[in-house]
Scaffold this active site. Structure first.
Site, short mmCIF file in Angstrom:
data_model
loop_
_atom_site.label_atom_id
_atom_site.label_comp_id
_atom_site.label_asym_id
_atom_site.label_seq_id
_atom_site.Cartn_x
_atom_site.Cartn_y
_atom_site.Cartn_z
N LYS A 153 107.82 -1.08 134.05
CA LYS A 153 108.97 -1.42 133.51
C LYS A 153 109.48 -1.11 135.13
O LYS A 153 109.19 -0.78 136.11
CB LYS A 153 109.91 0.27 132.68
CG LYS A 153 111.19 0.49 133.08
CD LYS A 153 111.37 2.15 132.35
CE LYS A 153 113.05 1.70 131.70
NZ LYS A 153 112.44 2.88 131.12
N GLU A 190 119.93 2.29 128.59
CA GLU A 190 118.55 0.96 128.69
C GLU A 190 118.41 0.65 127.49
O GLU A 190 118.18 -1.02 127.15
CB GLU A 190 117.50 1.57 129.27
CG GLU A 190 117.39 2.09 130.07
CD GLU A 190 116.02 3.25 130.67
OE1 GLU A 190 115.13 2.97 131.41
OE2 GLU A 190 116.12 4.55 129.88
#
Length: 125
Positions: free
Chosen positions: A96, A18
């Site tokens: 997110k 990520e």
């Protein structure tokens, strides 16, 4: 004043991938402040410039990196309260939208509310 669904590309998250690849993030702000003078006198100096708010959040989202969504939300709230005296209270919502988990859901959202701390005078006793 609300700023909804600001979109950024950031490199945040617990997983190394990520932080390496990055992903899309959304930020919503709800800023409590007195805007009466700005409205009565059509004076930007009595308000806050939302383009500057956006740029402040963009720098945090795109040029900094955090493991936790909680830390990201706290950083945004702290910087905005420290930078813009007119903001009395702020709600920060960080989303997110596509977390890399094996379970299926649309996203993770962290919402916090922070207010300006009143300075307390302390006398010597």
């Amino acid at each position: 004043m609300k700023m909804d669904r600001m979109s950024f590309f950031g490199k945040h998250g617990v997983f190394e991938e990520e932080r390496k690849l990055g992903q899309r993030w959304y930020v919503d702000l709800d800023m409590q402040m007195s805007l009466q003078e700005a409205g009565l006198y059509d004076d930007l100096e009595q308000s806050i410039n939302y383009a500057l708010i956006h740029e402040t959040v963009r720098v945090i989202m795109e040029e900094e990196s955090y493991l936790l969504v909680e830390a990201l939300a706290e950083r945004i709230a702290s910087v905005l309260l420290d930078t813009y005296d007119r903001i009395e209270e702020i709600t920060v919502r960080v989303t997110k939208p596509n977390p890399p988990f094996d379970i299926r859901f649309e996203g993770v959202t962290m919402e916090i509310v922070r207010a300006r701390a009143e300075e307390v005078e302390r006398g010597e006793g």
